[in-house]
Design a protein around this motif. Structure first.
Motif, PDB file in Angstrom:
ATOM      1  N   PRO A 184       1.475   7.758 -10.260  1.00  0.00           N
ATOM      2  CA  PRO A 184       2.117   8.647  -9.278  1.00  0.00           C
ATOM      3  C   PRO A 184       2.874   7.916  -8.168  1.00  0.00           C
ATOM      4  N   ASN A 185       2.390   6.730  -7.770  1.00  0.00           N
ATOM      5  CA  ASN A 185       3.115   5.976  -6.730  1.00  0.00           C
ATOM      6  C   ASN A 185       4.512   5.614  -7.215  1.00  0.00           C
ATOM      7  N   ILE A 186       4.555   5.094  -8.425  1.00  0.00           N
ATOM      8  CA  ILE A 186       5.839   4.645  -8.976  1.00  0.00           C
ATOM      9  C   ILE A 186       6.736   5.851  -9.224  1.00  0.00           C
ATOM     10  N   VAL A 187       6.142   6.947  -9.651  1.00  0.00           N
ATOM     11  CA  VAL A 187       6.895   8.185  -9.878  1.00  0.00           C
ATOM     12  C   VAL A 187       7.600   8.616  -8.591  1.00  0.00           C
ATOM     13  N   GLU A 188       6.849   8.648  -7.515  1.00  0.00           N
ATOM     14  CA  GLU A 188       7.399   9.066  -6.226  1.00  0.00           C
ATOM     15  C   GLU A 188       8.566   8.153  -5.817  1.00  0.00           C
ATOM     16  N   GLY A 189       8.358   6.853  -5.994  1.00  0.00           N
ATOM     17  CA  GLY A 189       9.390   5.888  -5.626  1.00  0.00           C
ATOM     18  C   GLY A 189      10.644   6.045  -6.469  1.00  0.00           C
ATOM     19  N   GLN A 190      10.449   6.294  -7.755  1.00  0.00           N
ATOM     20  CA  GLN A 190      11.603   6.477  -8.637  1.00  0.00           C
ATOM     21  C   GLN A 190      12.384   7.734  -8.266  1.00  0.00           C
ATOM     22  N   ILE A 191      11.651   8.781  -7.945  1.00  0.00           N
ATOM     23  CA  ILE A 191      12.334  10.034  -7.597  1.00  0.00           C
ATOM     24  C   ILE A 191      13.127   9.868  -6.298  1.00  0.00           C
ATOM     25  N   MET A 192      12.500   9.269  -5.300  1.00  0.00           N
ATOM     26  CA  MET A 192      13.206   9.092  -4.021  1.00  0.00           C
ATOM     27  C   MET A 192      14.433   8.184  -4.188  1.00  0.00           C
ATOM     28  N   GLY A 193      14.276   7.152  -4.992  1.00  0.00           N
ATOM     29  CA  GLY A 193      15.399   6.230  -5.206  1.00  0.00           C
ATOM     30  C   GLY A 193      16.548   6.911  -5.924  1.00  0.00           C
ATOM     31  N   GLY A 194      16.215   7.679  -6.946  1.00  0.00           N
ATOM     32  CA  GLY A 194      17.251   8.398  -7.699  1.00  0.00           C
ATOM     33  C   GLY A 194      17.936   9.430  -6.822  1.00  0.00           C
ATOM     34  N   GLU A 229       0.816  -1.218   0.000  1.00  0.00           N
ATOM     35  CA  GLU A 229       0.000   0.000   0.000  1.00  0.00           C
ATOM     36  C   GLU A 229       0.845   1.262   0.000  1.00  0.00           C
ATOM     37  N   CYS A 230       1.993   1.232   0.679  1.00  0.00           N
ATOM     38  CA  CYS A 230       2.825   2.441   0.812  1.00  0.00           C
ATOM     39  C   CYS A 230       3.961   2.474  -0.219  1.00  0.00           C
ATOM     40  N   HIS A 231       3.924   1.601  -1.196  1.00  0.00           N
ATOM     41  CA  HIS A 231       4.995   1.491  -2.195  1.00  0.00           C
ATOM     42  C   HIS A 231       6.351   1.398  -1.492  1.00  0.00           C
ATOM     43  N   GLY A 232       6.405   0.445  -0.546  1.00  0.00           N
ATOM     44  CA  GLY A 232       7.616   0.267   0.249  1.00  0.00           C
ATOM     45  C   GLY A 232       8.624  -0.674  -0.390  1.00  0.00           C
ATOM     46  N   LEU A 233       8.435  -0.995  -1.653  1.00  0.00           N
ATOM     47  CA  LEU A 233       9.413  -1.842  -2.323  1.00  0.00           C
ATOM     48  C   LEU A 233       9.402  -1.548  -3.814  1.00  0.00           C
ATOM     49  N   GLN A 234      10.530  -1.826  -4.453  1.00  0.00           N
ATOM     50  CA  GLN A 234      10.595  -1.752  -5.911  1.00  0.00           C
ATOM     51  C   GLN A 234      11.086  -3.101  -6.444  1.00  0.00           C
ATOM     52  N   CYS A 235      12.400  -3.334  -6.386  1.00  0.00           N
ATOM     53  CA  CYS A 235      12.877  -4.628  -6.890  1.00  0.00           C
ATOM     54  C   CYS A 235      12.532  -5.756  -5.935  1.00  0.00           C
ATOM     55  N   GLY A 236      12.333  -5.434  -4.658  1.00  0.00           N
ATOM     56  CA  GLY A 236      11.886  -6.434  -3.700  1.00  0.00           C
ATOM     57  C   GLY A 236      12.963  -7.337  -3.138  1.00  0.00           C
ATOM     58  N   GLY A 274      -2.270   7.172 -15.093  1.00  0.00           N
ATOM     59  CA  GLY A 274      -2.228   8.342 -14.220  1.00  0.00           C
ATOM     60  C   GLY A 274      -2.732   8.074 -12.812  1.00  0.00           C
ATOM     61  N   LYS A 275      -3.257   6.872 -12.579  1.00  0.00           N
ATOM     62  CA  LYS A 275      -3.770   6.544 -11.249  1.00  0.00           C
ATOM     63  C   LYS A 275      -2.689   5.832 -10.412  1.00  0.00           C
ATOM     64  N   PRO A 276      -2.725   6.062  -9.100  1.00  0.00           N
ATOM     65  CA  PRO A 276      -1.706   5.410  -8.240  1.00  0.00           C
ATOM     66  C   PRO A 276      -2.061   3.960  -7.943  1.00  0.00           C
ATOM     67  N   LEU A 277      -2.172   3.154  -8.986  1.00  0.00           N
ATOM     68  CA  LEU A 277      -2.519   1.744  -8.782  1.00  0.00           C
ATOM     69  C   LEU A 277      -1.444   1.030  -7.973  1.00  0.00           C
ATOM     70  N   LYS A 278      -1.887   0.090  -7.145  1.00  0.00           N
ATOM     71  CA  LYS A 278      -0.926  -0.741  -6.425  1.00  0.00           C
ATOM     72  C   LYS A 278      -0.218  -1.654  -7.425  1.00  0.00           C
ATOM     73  N   GLY A 310       8.955   5.049   1.454  1.00  0.00           N
ATOM     74  CA  GLY A 310       7.795   4.160   1.462  1.00  0.00           C
ATOM     75  C   GLY A 310       7.917   3.084   2.528  1.00  0.00           C
ATOM     76  N   ILE A 311       9.134   2.657   2.793  1.00  0.00           N
ATOM     77  CA  ILE A 311       9.359   1.606   3.797  1.00  0.00           C
ATOM     78  C   ILE A 311       8.998   2.136   5.185  1.00  0.00           C
ATOM     79  N   ILE A 312       9.478   3.343   5.477  1.00  0.00           N
ATOM     80  CA  ILE A 312       9.202   3.945   6.785  1.00  0.00           C
ATOM     81  C   ILE A 312       7.684   4.111   6.968  1.00  0.00           C
ATOM     82  N   GLU A 313       7.030   4.590   5.921  1.00  0.00           N
ATOM     83  CA  GLU A 313       5.579   4.788   6.017  1.00  0.00           C
ATOM     84  C   GLU A 313       4.851   3.460   6.227  1.00  0.00           C
ATOM     85  N   ALA A 314       5.328   2.432   5.536  1.00  0.00           N
ATOM     86  CA  ALA A 314       4.675   1.118   5.653  1.00  0.00           C
ATOM     87  C   ALA A 314       4.796   0.583   7.076  1.00  0.00           C
ATOM     88  N   ILE A 315       5.961   0.782   7.690  1.00  0.00           N
ATOM     89  CA  ILE A 315       6.166   0.265   9.048  1.00  0.00           C
ATOM     90  C   ILE A 315       5.363   1.107  10.054  1.00  0.00           C
TER      91      ILE A 315
END
Lengths: 168, 803
Positions: free
Chosen positions: B685-695, A101-108, B5-9, A149-154
């Protein structure tokens, strides 16, 4: 143990995810390798083999440990839990759900280890501060997410009623 | 209903949080797999006199030992895009050129025994003088690494655009600086992994690896293996544990293990360990830049001269020296600078070879460019924002062609900048900073403007050659990617992609796009992201790199889905006796626009194509299986004046970062990191946020902590995660991300790539912020990382850290 040579295998039995197993391994065999290769539980990952990245974290008698820093033989008689044992009767553990739900992972790849440390934190029964969550996480490397996302998930599971703002 | 465009899981997550992910080391696709361990060079530079493998071969459980001589006999050196004759094999032949270079491979029944055998191999070396620093490699006096080249310079090009001479003549001031960017990696938490099997009957190699392209490297591998291209089958696992470019560097090991399997007659598996990864996998280049700016008193930049030298390590390995050219089309960044001179050099030294890495060439490029904006403003006594605004492209100038040929498709850079300044209260900060200085506290604010290229044009890599050299071979252009959408007889939709995701959620976004096109629930769609070069729809540019999924990969999926949609509409049109143009597809059925009651279910239309082809309209093939390949016409080959549009879309990032420096310890604390993004239309948008934070975390690591360090003898110093420091959760500051959307006019969905921008911006924005904080002490940052010892030395003017 001191009389064993490298090739002599030792008998090991322990409980893993609630199931009793018996096996044999060379004394030098790492617990992480034993779990992956001998038990076929590949959800436990190996990322550095020197105890920094945290990917191989499992619960050993309820405590989060690096399975790459333990020998399989040391697990004899213990209770081990891995990521495969988190779901109960097909129901995801709340942390598994919140990571999604919190997008706490990418490659996993780092995720199973982080989940296990988070489960230990949750099971301690004490509500952690965000700083404590970050400090717990500092024993894990994730190169994808930037940890947000990890922090939010926890937080979502370990401190469901806490106000996120103003605490750091 | 639109899912784009939706923040799908993410659909990937269920398997990854439950331990059901399938990564390279989890695979066991064949019986009788044996395990490899690699003996590596302890020397930076040495001649191999002799390798004694007999004792190792005698160890019970060992199948055999393979050395460079045997590998060289069965392979050719890897081709590379420069003209110098550097011989690069996947294992040392006669000489070692960096610490960690493979010298011998042991194959045994398990990894433990294979590693035992390594200690039984004896290698006689004759040590040679190493070359460690870029500036030493540039000197003719330095020891030559590759005798056949005769120099350590392996690529050298000059470029001139506009009228640089006039620009410098007309300048009020000419400002010159030199900068040094360190060698960093991105250290995916999963290391490299390969399983290779050679079958003699077919003279063919099947190789499983966590390799994600670019699939240009398929041709590099087949050339080395000396087989026709369809005799090298590459298969990727379902999941790859991160890469950020680094895993494209697994390809030499794919060839090595393929040859070892051939020599020893068994399938072999090799999983890299962390020390191997840090010492010998791949990294970004370290770079020395010399930059000169011709400026007017009002801050207008008339022209730039840039000279930079990249260190590609012991061997130049494809796709290097592309790091020098990846940012060529956006060399002048976000600014209106029409006069530009570039001298680009690649040198070899006794460090590990380099390759793709998140930001590829961008962090090295923007470090001098954006440092100069601050230095110019300081020199002219102007506010840095004033200097930036003076030169910053305006909305009206898009599409904008840069001096080097880049075509910036869309943007509103001033809007992004203003949004950042509002967000951080710039004027308020300046007051606060003055107060702080009075009280002995050193607060600083840094800025960076980053044009973020995405979707590489294959043609840019050929800038390494002169126009005359290029004219001798087939021009290279385009950015092709393929995708297949098929629907089985029961109506099940499957999509096959060749973008080889390494954690970016391509399966999820693919499902969103196809769901929109076919009017179905994304959860019902199955996306197959595993690459298999004999069955996947791929082309030379396929793979995961240069943020190409959003502009290109997603477009191929979109086009394939449109083909399927059009076919279904035609089938439905014949059933309903209504022209296809009057039909719409949604909620699992095709219906008439003006008469929604009239329609046919999707299942029925699909069923017809499979179960009852005689009912199909004339000219419609049975089955539903459509592949589309997508490229963009803006990705043209470079012309004879070295004009090239190196990427298809260009996003924008504006960073404003506040720090505090403790001058007693040299420690930098990041107080606030604000970043404004424009990546066109955002797909999820979820994936966008994750990509930005990771980069951002990668950029932050390079700025503050990370460096693959070597000593003066070329000995490698950072072989563990205790020495090579990656940011953990406690090091990530408060980050505020805001978006504006200037959709790309050239991609079907309006999307641009993202996720590399802050990797490019963070090193320089932090350097700018620290320099700003230390203004009263006249400290100017010209090298990274910003480790406390380095900053303390700068403050106290002590040369304890050598550059």
């Amino acid at each position: 143990m001191s009389n064993l040579s490298v090739q002599d295998k030792v008998k090991i039995s322990f409980s893993i995810n609630g199931r009793e197993i018996e096996g044999e391994a060379e004394p030098r065999k790492l617990l992480s390798d034993f779990i992956r290769e001998d038990l076929g539980l590949t959800g436990t990952h190996v990322g550095c083999e020197h105890g920094v990245c945290g990917s191989c974290t499992v619960l050993y008698n309820g405590k989060a440990v690096r399975s790459c820093l333990m020998f399989a033989a040391q697990a004899d008689g213990s209770e081990i839990q891995t990521v495969e044992g988190l779901a109960v009767n097909g129901q995801e553990h709340p942390l598994q759900t919140s990571f999604t739900e919190c997008h706490g992972l990418q490659c996993g790849f780092c995720t199973p280890g982080i989940l296990m440390s988070s489960v230990e934190m949750l099971n301690s029964g004490e509500e952690p501060t965000t700083q404590e969550i970050k400090e717990m996480l500092s024993g894990h490397l994730c190169r994808c997410t930037g940890y947000k996302g990890i922090i939010e998930a926890i937080e979502k599971v370990c401190k469901p009623n806490a106000c996120k703002e103003g605490e750091n | 209903m639109s899912y784009i465009g939706k923040p799908l899981k993410r659909v990937e997550d269920a398997r990854l949080v439950s331990g059901e992910g399938t990564y390279m080391d989890d695979l066991s696709p064949l019986p009788n797999i044996h395990h490899a361990a690699i003996l590596r060079s302890p020397h930076a530079h040495a001649k191999i006199i002799q390798i004694h493998t007999e004792e190792a071969e005698k160890l019970p459980g060992v199948i055999g030992v393979v050395t460079g001589e045997q590998v060289a006999a069965l392979t050719r050196p890897f081709p590379v895009g420069v003209r110098v004759p550097v011989k690069y094999y996947p294992i040392a032949v006669e000489k070692v050129r960096f610490v960690g270079e493979a010298v011998a491979v042991v194959i045994a029944k398990n990894r433990y025994i294979a590693e035992d055998a390594l200690s039984l191999i004896k290698v006689e070396y004759k040590a040679l003088d190493p070359v460690v620093h870029i500036e030493d490699a540039l000197s003719e006096e330095s020891t030559v690494l590759h005798e056949e080249v005769g120099s350590n310079i392996v690529n050298h090009r000059f470029f001139n655009y506009g009228n640089v001479e006039d620009a410098f003549k007309n300048a009020d001031r000419v400002i010159r600086k030199k900068f040094h960017f360190p060698k960093v990696s991105a250290t995916p938490v999963e290391n490299y992994g390969v399983i290779a099997n050679y079958t003699k009957s077919e003279d063919a190699y099947t190789i499983w690896a966590n390799f994600h392209g670019p699939f240009t490297l398929h041709s590099v591998m087949t050339a080395a293996l000396k087989v026709p291209s369809n005799r090298l089958r590459i298969i990727t696992p379902k999941d790859i544990g991160g890469s950020y470019g680094i895993k494209s560097g697994v390809f030499p090991y794919m060839v090595l293990m393929g040859v070892v399997s051939r020599i020893l007659g068994v399938p072999v598996k090799w999983t890299e360990d962390r020390q191997e990864h840090l010492s010998a996998s791949s990294s970004g280049t370290d770079r020395v830049s010399w930059i000169e700016a011709a400026v007017k008193k009002d801050g207008t930049i008339l022209g730039l001269k840039m000279k930079y030298a990249d260190n590609v390590g012991g061997y130049i390995r494809a796709p290097e020296p592309a790091s020098l050219y990846r940012t060529h089309s956006n060399a002048t960044g976000a600014y209106r600078i029409k006069n530009l001179e570039v001298e680009a050099i690649a040198v070899v030294t006794n460090k590990s070879p380099t390759g793709l890495i998140r930001g590829y060439g961008g962090p090295q490029h923007y470090f001098p460019l954006e440092r100069m904006m601050q230095i110019i403003s300081e020199d002219l006594g102007l506010d840095v924002i004033e200097v930036i605004k003076k030169n910053l492209l305006t909305k009206e100038e898009f599409p904008y062609q840069t001096a080097t040929g880049g075509i910036y498709d869309s943007g509103d850079y001033h809007k992004a900048l203003n949004l950042a300044l509002e967000s951080i209260d710039y004027e308020g900060f300046k007051q606060k900073q003055k107060e702080a200085w009075k009280n002995g506290k050193y607060l600083g604010l840094g800025f960076a403007c980053i044009v973020e290229p995405s979707g590489s044009n294959m043609g840019y890599i050929t800038l390494a050659l002169t126009p005359e050299e290029r004219a001798k071979s087939l021009p290279k252009s385009g950015c092709s990617e393929g995708a297949t959408v098929s629907i089985d007889p029961q109506g099940g939709i499957t999509v096959r992609i060749s973008t080889v995701p390494t954690g970016q959620g391509h399966e999820t976004v693919t499902a969103q796009i196809v769901a929109d096109a076919l009017g179905v629930d994304p959860a019902s769609i199955r996306v197959i992201a595993e690459m298999d070069t004999v069955t996947s729809p791929w082309s030379v540019a396929s793979g995961s790199y240069s943020s190409r999924f959003a502009p290109i990969g997603s477009s191929a999926v979109y086009q394939a889905a449109q083909k399927v949609k059009n076919k279904l509409l035609e089938i439905a049109a014949s059933q309903l006796n209504v022209p296809a143009e009057e039909l719409v597809i949604s909620d699992g059925k095709v219906s008439v626009k003006n008469d929604p009651e009239k329609g046919v279910s999707l299942k029925r239309a699909v069923g017809l194509a499979h179960w009852n082809p005689e009912g199909l309209p004339n000219g419609i093939e049975p089955g539903i299986h459509e592949t589309a390949f997508y490229t963009l016409p803006v990705a043209k080959s470079p012309n004879e004046k070295d004009i090239v549009n190196g990427s298809v879309t260009y996003g924008f990032v504006f960073d404003a970062v506040q720090v505090e420096v403790d001058i007693e310890t040299g420690e930098v604390k990041i107080i606030d990191y604000t970043t404004i993004h424009d990546a066109g239309k955002l797909l999820n948008p979820n994936i966008v946020e994750g990509q930005i934070m990771g980069g951002l975390a990668h950029g932050l690591g390079a700025a503050m902590y990370e460096e693959l360090a070597y000593d003066e003898r070329g000995q490698f110093l950072t072989g563990s995660f205790m020495d090579y420091l990656c940011p953990t959760a406690t090091e990530i500051p408060k980050v505020t991300i805001k978006h504006i959307e200037s959709p790309s006019p050239i991609t079907p969905l309006g999307a641009k790539g993202l996720g590399e921008g802050n990797t490019m911006s963070a090193p320089v924005v932090l350097a700018n912020a620290v320099t700003d904080a230390l203004k009263p002490l006249h400290v100017s940052i010209d090298q990274l990382p910003l480790s406390p010892d380095r900053i303390w030395s700068k403050i106290h003017n002590k040369n304890t850290v050598k550059m």
